[in-house]
Design a protein around this motif. Structure first.
Motif, PDB file in Angstrom:
ATOM      1  N   GLU A  15       5.838 -15.421  -7.683  1.00 11.37           N
ATOM      2  CA  GLU A  15       6.953 -14.535  -8.028  1.00 11.37           C
ATOM      3  C   GLU A  15       7.779 -14.133  -6.812  1.00 11.37           C
ATOM      4  O   GLU A  15       9.004 -14.096  -6.869  1.00 11.37           O
ATOM      5  CB  GLU A  15       6.442 -13.270  -8.737  1.00 11.37           C
ATOM      6  CG  GLU A  15       5.800 -13.512 -10.086  1.00 11.37           C
ATOM      7  CD  GLU A  15       4.295 -13.720 -10.009  1.00 11.37           C
ATOM      8  OE1 GLU A  15       3.654 -13.652 -11.069  1.00 11.37           O
ATOM      9  OE2 GLU A  15       3.758 -13.960  -8.906  1.00 11.37           O
ATOM     10  N   CYS A  19      11.824 -14.909  -6.144  1.00  3.70           N
ATOM     11  CA  CYS A  19      12.847 -13.915  -5.804  1.00  3.70           C
ATOM     12  C   CYS A  19      13.556 -14.291  -4.508  1.00  3.70           C
ATOM     13  O   CYS A  19      14.776 -14.155  -4.391  1.00  3.70           O
ATOM     14  CB  CYS A  19      12.226 -12.528  -5.689  1.00  3.70           C
ATOM     15  SG  CYS A  19      11.676 -11.834  -7.254  1.00  3.70           S
ATOM     16  N   LEU A  34      14.643  -8.551  -8.702  1.00  2.00           N
ATOM     17  CA  LEU A  34      13.371  -8.414  -9.418  1.00  2.00           C
ATOM     18  C   LEU A  34      12.173  -8.322  -8.474  1.00  2.00           C
ATOM     19  O   LEU A  34      11.039  -8.245  -8.922  1.00  2.00           O
ATOM     20  CB  LEU A  34      13.179  -9.609 -10.367  1.00  2.00           C
ATOM     21  CG  LEU A  34      14.275  -9.799 -11.415  1.00  2.00           C
ATOM     22  CD1 LEU A  34      14.036 -11.086 -12.196  1.00  2.00           C
ATOM     23  CD2 LEU A  34      14.353  -8.598 -12.335  1.00  2.00           C
ATOM     24  N   GLU A  37       9.289  -5.994  -9.091  1.00  3.16           N
ATOM     25  CA  GLU A  37       8.349  -6.301 -10.176  1.00  3.16           C
ATOM     26  C   GLU A  37       7.206  -7.201  -9.722  1.00  3.16           C
ATOM     27  O   GLU A  37       6.226  -7.364 -10.438  1.00  3.16           O
ATOM     28  CB  GLU A  37       9.089  -6.978 -11.334  1.00  3.16           C
ATOM     29  CG  GLU A  37      10.100  -6.100 -12.014  1.00  3.16           C
ATOM     30  CD  GLU A  37      10.801  -6.811 -13.151  1.00  3.16           C
ATOM     31  OE1 GLU A  37      10.307  -7.862 -13.618  1.00  3.16           O
ATOM     32  OE2 GLU A  37      11.855  -6.318 -13.581  1.00  3.16           O
ATOM     33  N   HIS A  41       3.052  -5.806 -12.317  1.00  2.00           N
ATOM     34  CA  HIS A  41       3.167  -6.667 -13.491  1.00  2.00           C
ATOM     35  C   HIS A  41       3.156  -5.885 -14.809  1.00  2.00           C
ATOM     36  O   HIS A  41       3.405  -6.460 -15.861  1.00  2.00           O
ATOM     37  CB  HIS A  41       2.047  -7.702 -13.504  1.00  2.00           C
ATOM     38  CG  HIS A  41       2.144  -8.657 -12.363  1.00  2.00           C
ATOM     39  ND1 HIS A  41       3.069  -9.656 -12.309  1.00  2.00           N
ATOM     40  CD2 HIS A  41       1.425  -8.743 -11.210  1.00  2.00           C
ATOM     41  CE1 HIS A  41       2.923 -10.337 -11.184  1.00  2.00           C
ATOM     42  NE2 HIS A  41       1.937  -9.792 -10.489  1.00  2.00           N
ATOM     43  N   SER A  43       5.256  -3.788 -16.004  1.00  2.00           N
ATOM     44  CA  SER A  43       6.551  -3.681 -16.674  1.00  2.00           C
ATOM     45  C   SER A  43       7.319  -5.000 -16.646  1.00  2.00           C
ATOM     46  O   SER A  43       8.435  -5.071 -17.119  1.00  2.00           O
ATOM     47  CB  SER A  43       7.400  -2.590 -16.002  1.00  2.00           C
ATOM     48  OG  SER A  43       7.668  -2.953 -14.654  1.00  2.00           O
ATOM     49  N   SER A  44       6.710  -6.030 -16.116  1.00  2.00           N
ATOM     50  CA  SER A  44       7.404  -7.311 -15.967  1.00  2.00           C
ATOM     51  C   SER A  44       7.175  -8.197 -17.182  1.00  2.00           C
ATOM     52  O   SER A  44       6.104  -8.203 -17.782  1.00  2.00           O
ATOM     53  CB  SER A  44       6.914  -8.027 -14.713  1.00  2.00           C
ATOM     54  OG  SER A  44       7.629  -9.227 -14.545  1.00  2.00           O
ATOM     55  N   THR A  45       8.196  -8.947 -17.541  1.00  2.00           N
ATOM     56  CA  THR A  45       8.092  -9.902 -18.646  1.00  2.00           C
ATOM     57  C   THR A  45       8.092 -11.333 -18.144  1.00  2.00           C
ATOM     58  O   THR A  45       8.177 -12.266 -18.916  1.00  2.00           O
ATOM     59  CB  THR A  45       9.256  -9.716 -19.640  1.00  2.00           C
ATOM     60  OG1 THR A  45      10.488  -9.919 -18.932  1.00  2.00           O
ATOM     61  CG2 THR A  45       9.232  -8.332 -20.257  1.00  2.00           C
ATOM     62  N   TRP A  46       8.014 -11.494 -16.833  1.00  2.00           N
ATOM     63  CA  TRP A  46       8.013 -12.836 -16.254  1.00  2.00           C
ATOM     64  C   TRP A  46       6.958 -12.910 -15.167  1.00  2.00           C
ATOM     65  O   TRP A  46       6.462 -11.904 -14.697  1.00  2.00           O
ATOM     66  CB  TRP A  46       9.399 -13.174 -15.692  1.00  2.00           C
ATOM     67  CG  TRP A  46       9.773 -12.381 -14.474  1.00  2.00           C
ATOM     68  CD1 TRP A  46      10.234 -11.088 -14.446  1.00  2.00           C
ATOM     69  CD2 TRP A  46       9.675 -12.796 -13.119  1.00  2.00           C
ATOM     70  NE1 TRP A  46      10.434 -10.679 -13.152  1.00  2.00           N
ATOM     71  CE2 TRP A  46      10.109 -11.724 -12.306  1.00  2.00           C
ATOM     72  CE3 TRP A  46       9.285 -13.960 -12.501  1.00  2.00           C
ATOM     73  CZ2 TRP A  46      10.142 -11.792 -10.927  1.00  2.00           C
ATOM     74  CZ3 TRP A  46       9.327 -14.032 -11.109  1.00  2.00           C
ATOM     75  CH2 TRP A  46       9.761 -12.943 -10.345  1.00  2.00           C
ATOM     76  N   GLY A  47       6.600 -14.111 -14.762  1.00  2.00           N
ATOM     77  CA  GLY A  47       5.650 -14.271 -13.675  1.00  2.00           C
ATOM     78  C   GLY A  47       4.949 -15.611 -13.736  1.00  2.00           C
ATOM     79  O   GLY A  47       5.257 -16.465 -14.558  1.00  2.00           O
ATOM     80  N   PRO A  61      12.568 -15.328 -15.687  1.00  2.00           N
ATOM     81  CA  PRO A  61      13.584 -14.442 -16.269  1.00  2.00           C
ATOM     82  C   PRO A  61      14.624 -15.292 -17.006  1.00  2.00           C
ATOM     83  O   PRO A  61      14.795 -16.478 -16.706  1.00  2.00           O
ATOM     84  CB  PRO A  61      14.205 -13.752 -15.048  1.00  2.00           C
ATOM     85  CG  PRO A  61      13.175 -13.869 -13.972  1.00  2.00           C
ATOM     86  CD  PRO A  61      12.483 -15.174 -14.217  1.00  2.00           C
TER      87      PRO A  61
END
Length: 88
Positions: A15, A19, A34, A37, A41, A43-47, A61
């Motif tokens: 991640e 970024c 991002l 984030e 993790h 609150s994250s919706t990606w990774g 994302p």
């Protein structure tokens, strides 16, 4: 991943590297924001999911019209019986 004949290792950007790739224009520039984030993790919706070393997947994302994303993925393999070879 490994079976009786072959050991395969796959790797790529985490991640933080994703970024940072925004600065080079390899991913949408807004993804640089991002970075906060990366270590939270919850609150994250990606990774990146390393799948307990049985696989790997990237959930990125959202892309918008005109965006592009170019991330490196590396694969290395060796005969499973060769204890001297390292694909990590």
């Amino acid at each position: 991943m490994e079976d009786e004949t072959t050991r395969l290792t796959v790797g790529g950007s985490d991640e933080e590297a994703i970024c940072q790739a925004a600065d080079a224009g390899e991913v949408p520039r807004r993804w640089a924001a991002l970075i906060d984030e990366v270590h939270d993790h919850s609150s994250s919706t990606w990774g990146v999911d390393y799948g307990d070393y049985h696989g790997m997947s990237w959930t990125l994302p959202p892309l918008e019209a005109g965006d592009h994303c170019a991330l490196p993925v590396v694969a290395a393999w060796t005969p499973a019986a060769d204890e001297s070879a390292n694909t990590l």
